[in-house]
Design an enzyme around this catalytic site. Structure first.
Site, PDB file in Angstrom:
ATOM      1  N   LYS A 206     -72.563 -74.544  56.019  1.00 23.55           N
ATOM      2  CA  LYS A 206     -72.724 -74.313  54.581  1.00 23.55           C
ATOM      3  C   LYS A 206     -72.422 -75.614  53.814  1.00 23.55           C
ATOM      4  O   LYS A 206     -71.880 -76.557  54.380  1.00 23.55           O
ATOM      5  CB  LYS A 206     -71.777 -73.183  54.129  1.00 23.55           C
TER       6      LYS A 206
HETATM    7  C1  PLP Z   1     -73.360 -67.739  56.935  1.00 22.16           C
HETATM    8  C2  PLP Z   1     -73.589 -66.403  56.343  1.00 22.16           C
HETATM    9  C3  PLP Z   1     -72.696 -65.341  56.537  1.00 22.16           C
HETATM   10  C4  PLP Z   1     -71.552 -65.413  57.500  1.00 22.16           C
HETATM   11  O1  PLP Z   1     -70.632 -66.367  57.174  1.00 22.16           O
HETATM   12  P1  PLP Z   1     -69.507 -66.749  58.246  1.00 22.16           P
HETATM   13  O2  PLP Z   1     -68.515 -67.517  57.461  1.00 22.16           O
HETATM   14  O3  PLP Z   1     -70.184 -67.576  59.303  1.00 22.16           O
HETATM   15  O4  PLP Z   1     -68.958 -65.491  58.816  1.00 22.16           O
HETATM   16  C5  PLP Z   1     -72.916 -64.158  55.867  1.00 22.16           C
HETATM   17  N1  PLP Z   1     -73.982 -63.999  55.065  1.00 22.16           N
HETATM   18  C6  PLP Z   1     -74.877 -64.979  54.872  1.00 22.16           C
HETATM   19  C7  PLP Z   1     -76.028 -64.746  53.944  1.00 22.16           C
HETATM   20  C8  PLP Z   1     -74.733 -66.207  55.534  1.00 22.16           C
HETATM   21  O5  PLP Z   1     -75.652 -67.157  55.389  1.00 22.16           O
END
Ligand code: PLP
Length: 431
Positions: A206
């Site tokens: 992210k």
């Molecule tokens: C990355 C992501 C998640 C999960 O996030 P984590 O921190 O890896 O558990 C959930 N929803 C969306 C839309 C994502 O892109």
């Protein structure tokens, strides 16, 4: 380097047909931002010197405070990842029965609820915004529905106003999976304070990462304190009184140190992302069948995702064919959320989902492609990627016929290698 890729002028020049790739090193989607390494290592040393590695350490507290400031929300509860954050939030809100979620999102949006024994009910998305369609949400509400989950896909907020009014009218909880949207705004207000709570992800891929990490944010103080307890085994305060069911969803100090370090350079990261995003928009303009996801530049966004929809009828190539061409050039474009949550297990073979039809999600799952973006790519390489795409589309008829020839060749080769008594094969194998 600004002329990267210019030496390719015909379909035969593509690496997929044997030529040299444009890029010697692969360009990745979602390459982690590292921030200032020295600052990070300094913080790691401080954590080690303190010998305070987790359990509400000073870095986690500072990280929470800076998330609150940045998103203008009263309470940020840092968690080990966003998926755990969604699960803890669902428990803290006492959700039951059915939860309405978009079909086109990362699988964790649906899995988090299913993991708790809740039933995700899939809703189709809007073809332009890629976010949950509030009109369809309304048709999916039943007496068993307890919550609506909006996802701010690509950091573009979903239709918050429509969902808030629906949730209010039907007495439902409203949650936002804001995994992509830390730093985004909706109608001038920062994402974070909408609905009952929102969940950020700080996963390595992210825009702002804490290695692994997340935060549940809310303006509801009672909810925030329940979230804090549930993230810490149900302990109240100082670890001798268990007052609720809980799990272990805590963020550690090293992760928080990384998160803080990225927050330090967040504005620079966004500026670099935005420059690359704009370069892509410019470079992809007018290519038939290539439609980029556009950000409303009157709103905040991190411009972390450069995403295009590939319309095969106009581009002359399918998304997957174009992706093959690009990947051979070391442009590691990726499809996203393929094939759609409703077409993934365990939903796909669950008879309760047998009648689920999601035409827009299906279409997007076939068309959406994310391109390598951000500061690690930079504008020159983005230009070269655009040139490759432009050439592939211009030469699409030729590219397709080479694909067909290649497929035929592979077919005959397979026939021969599988034939036990073909003498040529034996000869080759002994050489
Ligand atoms: C990355 C992501 C998640 C999960 O996030 P984590 O921190 O890896 O558990 C959930 N929803 C969306 C839309 C994502 O892109």
């Amino acid at each position: 380097m600004s002329r990267v890729g210019i030496n390719k002028t015909r379909a035969e020049d593509f690496a997929i047909f044997g030529a040299n790739p444009v890029f010697e090193e692969p360009l990745y989607v979602g390459r982690p931002n590292l921030g200032n390494r020295w600052l990070f290592l300094q913080r790691v040393n401080a954590a080690l010197d303190r010998c305070w590695l987790t359990n509400n350490g000073p870095f986690v507290l500072e990280f929470e405070q800076r998330i609150e400031n940045r998103s203008g929300v009263d309470h940020a509860v840092a968690v080990c990842n966003a998926t755990a954050g969604l699960e803890i939030l669902a428990r803290a809100l006492d959700l039951s029965g059915e939860v309405i979620v978009p079909a086109f999102t990362f699988i964790a949006t649906a899995h988090a609820f299913r993991w708790l024994g809740l039933t995700p009910v899939f809703c189709d998305v809007d073809p332009f915004t890629h976010t949950i369609d509030p009109r369809q949400v309304e048709t999916l509400i039943t007496p068993r529905t307890s919550a609506i989950v909006g996802v701010h896909l690509w950091g573009r907020p979903c239709d918050v106003d429509a969902l808030e009014s629906l949730a209010r009218r039907h007495g439902l909880k409203l949650i936002f999976d804001a995994a992509h949207a830390f730093g985004s705004s909706y109608r001038g207000r920062r994402v974070g304070g909408f609905g009952d709570a929102e969940v950020f992800s700080f996963h390595a891929t992210k825009s702002i990462n804490a290695l692994e990490g997340g935060a549940v944010v809310t303006n509801n103080a009672v909810l925030a304190s329940r979230l804090r307890q549930m993230r810490d085994f149900g302990f109240a305060g100082d670890h001798d009184d268990v007052i609720d069911i809980g799990t272990n969803g805590k963020l550690n100090e090293i992760s928080a140190a990384m998160g803080l370090t990225l927050l330090d350079s967040m504005d620079d990261i966004i500026a670099a992302n935005r420059q690359v995003y704009r370069r892509y928009l410019y470079g992809l303009a007018g290519i038939p069948g290539i439609r980029p996801v556009i950000y409303d530049e009157c709103e905040h966004n991190t411009f972390h995702y450069v995403v295009v929809e590939v319309d095969e009828a106009q581009a002359g190539l399918s998304r997957d064919q174009l992706m093959e061409v690009l990947r051979a050039e070391n442009v590691m474009a990726r499809r996203y959320f393929y094939p759609g949550c409703h077409r993934a297990e365990p939903y796909r073979s669950d008879p309760r989902y047998a009648n689920v039809v999601m035409p827009v999600a299906d279409k997007l799952a076939q068309r959406v492609m994310a391109l390598p973006a951000g500061g690690s790519v930079g504008i020159d390489k983005a230009d070269a990627v655009c040139r490759l795409i432009r050439l592939a589309v211009a030469e699409s008829a030729q590219v397709r016929s080479l694909f067909t020839a290649q497929a035929n060749l592979a077919h005959y080769q397979a026939l021969f290698t599988h034939s036990e008594n073909d003498p040529c094969v034996t000869v080759e194998k002994t050489v």
